[in-house]
Design a protein around this motif. Structure first.
Motif, PDB file in Angstrom:
ATOM      1  N   GLY A 168       3.532   3.533  -2.761  1.00 30.56           N
ATOM      2  CA  GLY A 168       3.937   2.416  -3.163  1.00 30.56           C
ATOM      3  C   GLY A 168       3.323   1.243  -2.097  1.00 30.56           C
ATOM      4  N   ASN A 169       3.934   0.193  -2.386  1.00 32.25           N
ATOM      5  CA  ASN A 169       3.647  -0.976  -1.343  1.00 32.25           C
ATOM      6  C   ASN A 169       4.581  -1.639  -1.154  1.00 32.25           C
ATOM      7  OD1 ASN A 169       4.352  -3.147  -3.611  1.00 32.25           O
ATOM      8  ND2 ASN A 169       2.636  -2.376  -4.775  1.00 32.25           N
ATOM      9  N   CYS A 170       4.468  -2.882   0.008  1.00 27.58           N
ATOM     10  CA  CYS A 170       5.697  -3.518   0.328  1.00 27.58           C
ATOM     11  C   CYS A 170       6.658  -3.877  -0.682  1.00 27.58           C
ATOM     12  CB  CYS A 170       5.374  -4.586   1.264  1.00 27.58           C
ATOM     13  SG  CYS A 170       4.154  -5.896   0.385  1.00 27.58           S
ATOM     14  N   ARG A 171       6.348  -4.351  -1.751  1.00 28.58           N
ATOM     15  CA  ARG A 171       7.054  -4.799  -2.949  1.00 28.58           C
ATOM     16  C   ARG A 171       8.093  -3.348  -3.464  1.00 28.58           C
ATOM     17  NH1 ARG A 171       7.969  -2.555  -8.176  1.00 28.58           N
ATOM     18  NH2 ARG A 171       9.207  -4.361  -9.365  1.00 28.58           N
ATOM     19  N   ALA A 204      10.656  -2.553  -0.621  1.00 34.13           N
ATOM     20  CA  ALA A 204      11.901  -3.583  -0.966  1.00 34.13           C
ATOM     21  C   ALA A 204      12.713  -3.195  -2.196  1.00 34.13           C
ATOM     22  CB  ALA A 204      11.388  -5.069  -0.936  1.00 34.13           C
ATOM     23  N   ILE A 205      12.066  -3.113  -3.260  1.00 27.84           N
ATOM     24  CA  ILE A 205      12.837  -3.176  -4.563  1.00 27.84           C
ATOM     25  C   ILE A 205      13.658  -1.917  -4.614  1.00 27.84           C
ATOM     26  CG2 ILE A 205      11.178  -2.042  -6.097  1.00 27.84           C
ATOM     27  CD1 ILE A 205      12.283  -3.661  -8.405  1.00 27.84           C
ATOM     28  N   LEU A 206      13.316  -0.686  -3.971  1.00 27.87           N
ATOM     29  CA  LEU A 206      13.883   0.526  -4.091  1.00 27.87           C
ATOM     30  C   LEU A 206      15.202   0.207  -3.025  1.00 27.87           C
ATOM     31  CD1 LEU A 206      14.461   3.334  -4.967  1.00 27.87           C
ATOM     32  CD2 LEU A 206      12.625   4.134  -3.237  1.00 27.87           C
ATOM     33  N   VAL A 248      20.569 -10.960   5.893  1.00 27.85           N
ATOM     34  CA  VAL A 248      19.623 -10.795   7.048  1.00 27.85           C
ATOM     35  C   VAL A 248      18.400 -10.073   6.066  1.00 27.85           C
ATOM     36  CG1 VAL A 248      21.029 -10.369   8.851  1.00 27.85           C
ATOM     37  CG2 VAL A 248      20.683  -8.447   7.120  1.00 27.85           C
ATOM     38  N   LEU A 249      17.176 -10.469   6.887  1.00 31.48           N
ATOM     39  CA  LEU A 249      16.014  -9.738   6.430  1.00 31.48           C
ATOM     40  C   LEU A 249      15.718  -8.418   6.771  1.00 31.48           C
ATOM     41  CD1 LEU A 249      13.568 -12.836   6.783  1.00 31.48           C
ATOM     42  CD2 LEU A 249      14.781 -11.975   4.393  1.00 31.48           C
ATOM     43  N   VAL A 250      15.543  -7.450   5.995  1.00 28.86           N
ATOM     44  CA  VAL A 250      15.372  -6.117   6.213  1.00 28.86           C
ATOM     45  C   VAL A 250      14.050  -5.665   5.820  1.00 28.86           C
ATOM     46  CG1 VAL A 250      16.138  -3.693   5.962  1.00 28.86           C
ATOM     47  CG2 VAL A 250      17.657  -5.682   6.233  1.00 28.86           C
ATOM     48  N   ASP A 251      12.971  -4.899   6.427  1.00 30.97           N
ATOM     49  CA  ASP A 251      11.744  -4.187   6.195  1.00 30.97           C
ATOM     50  C   ASP A 251      11.795  -3.002   6.113  1.00 30.97           C
ATOM     51  OD1 ASP A 251       9.136  -3.753   5.763  1.00 30.97           O
ATOM     52  OD2 ASP A 251       8.415  -5.317   7.013  1.00 30.97           O
ATOM     53  N   ALA A 252      12.117  -2.339   5.079  1.00 33.13           N
ATOM     54  CA  ALA A 252      12.279  -0.781   4.698  1.00 33.13           C
ATOM     55  C   ALA A 252      10.937  -0.355   4.947  1.00 33.13           C
ATOM     56  CB  ALA A 252      12.864  -0.698   3.399  1.00 33.13           C
ATOM     57  N   GLN A 253       9.775  -0.947   4.909  1.00 35.24           N
ATOM     58  CA  GLN A 253       8.604  -0.371   5.239  1.00 35.24           C
ATOM     59  C   GLN A 253       8.240   0.134   6.503  1.00 35.24           C
ATOM     60  OE1 GLN A 253       5.134  -2.501   3.516  1.00 35.24           O
ATOM     61  NE2 GLN A 253       4.124  -1.886   5.595  1.00 35.24           N
ATOM     62  N   LEU A 254       8.918  -0.382   7.423  1.00 36.59           N
ATOM     63  CA  LEU A 254       8.670  -0.476   9.079  1.00 36.59           C
ATOM     64  C   LEU A 254       9.365   0.821   9.688  1.00 36.59           C
ATOM     65  CD1 LEU A 254       8.653  -4.016  10.408  1.00 36.59           C
ATOM     66  CD2 LEU A 254       6.623  -2.563   9.587  1.00 36.59           C
TER      67      LEU A 254
END
Length: 302
Positions: free
Chosen positions: A98-101, A104-106, A150-156
């Motif tokens: 996957g990529n960052c999008r 996020a979408i999942l 709140v902003l959440v980065d699920a990738q990190l």
């Protein structure tokens, strides 16, 4: 009747409907941090795959996974790789690329499945390369107990946190570390930011910011497309972006930056303006010099 913003984002859109995948979603945690770990346990970022131990020869045959748009199609591929529920982390080579999008979408799809207001945001992260604002997607989640988004980065995950020397909570990203498309557009137009610091790889400039502004507005309308999907004013050459087009983009950015108070007006603008609205068939540019005409997924039948 005024739009109930939280109720709107607690319901899935075309790209985030998982209603027919309940068997894959048993045992999911409700804690946002644990949900991020679930996403990380079934997906590996294509740019980071080498860091986890995947070789280019392993990655290359699976790049088609990066073209999946709807979360249900991501789950179909995840099921093909490993049919167990999502709550069980996969070994590396059983994770979808996957990529960052996609991260996020999942996450957004899982939260909406649980009835939690969430939305994907397209913009720029300042935490990848010093001095650069790089193309990125995160989730924005409604924190009911605090009455705020709140902003959440699920990738990190821990690997990336250490490599990037992240000094903030990825479950509550400071607003100056991730700039949404509207913020980036306004900074470039009136705030004095250098448009050439916004982009990714060999693609930088105001034209790129324009694309992420429109992709973010579409995501706010629950049409979360791939980073290389293009339509309307995204696909216009820079020389054809005239004063009228700039005025439309400036107006849309102002509405988006007003937050939930003017969200209904922003959605109305999106729905009536073909230069912003996602059509049924778009252009997609998955690789340099490659253009595909793509018919987008439709809602699941009732």
């Amino acid at each position: 009747m005024a739009l109930d913003v939280q109720a709107y984002y607690a319901e899935p859109g075309v790209m985030t409907d998982l209603s027919r995948h309940g068997d894959m979603l048993v045992g999911l945690p409700h804690d946002i941090g644990e949900l991020c770990k679930v996403v990380q346990g079934v997906m590996v970022h294509v740019f980071w795959a080498n860091a986890y131990g995947m070789s280019e020869t392993e990655i290359a045959p699976r790049r088609a996974e990066l073209q999946l748009r709807a979360a249900r199609h991501l789950l179909n591929r995840i099921r093909e790789l490993d049919p167990r529920p999502l709550s069980l982390a996969r070994p590396l080579r059983k994770r979808i690329l996957g990529n960052c999008r996609d991260f996020a979408i999942l996450l957004v799809a899982l939260l909406r499945y649980q009835g939690v207001p969430a939305r994907a945001r397209c913009g720029f992260g300042t935490y990848f390369t010093p001095g650069k604002r790089e193309d990125h997607w995160v989730a924005e989640v409604w924190r009911e107990d605090e009455g705020r988004w709140v902003l959440v980065d699920a990738q990190l995950d821990s690997v990336q946190m250490q490599a990037l020397k992240i000094d903030f909570d990825p479950l509550d990203i400071p607003r100056d570390r991730f700039l949404t498309g509207p913020v980036a557009w306004q900074q470039c137009r009136v705030g004095g930011a250098d448009p050439e610091s916004f982009g990714i790889l060999d693609m930088w400039g105001l034209w790129f910011v324009r694309g992420n502004l429109i992709r973010d507005i579409a995501a706010l309308a629950k049409m979360e497309l791939l980073p290389w999907d293009c339509w309307g004013l995204i696909d216009e050459e820079e020389s054809k972006i005239d004063a009228k087009a700039l005025a439309l983009l400036d107006h849309a950015a102002r509405l988006a930056l007003a937050g939930d108070d003017l969200l209904e007006e922003l959605l109305a603008l999106y729905n009536r303006e073909p230069r912003l609205r996602v059509p049924a068939v778009i252009n997609s540019y998955p690789a340099q010099g490659v253009q595909h005409r793509v018919t987008l997924p439709q809602p699941e039948p009732a």
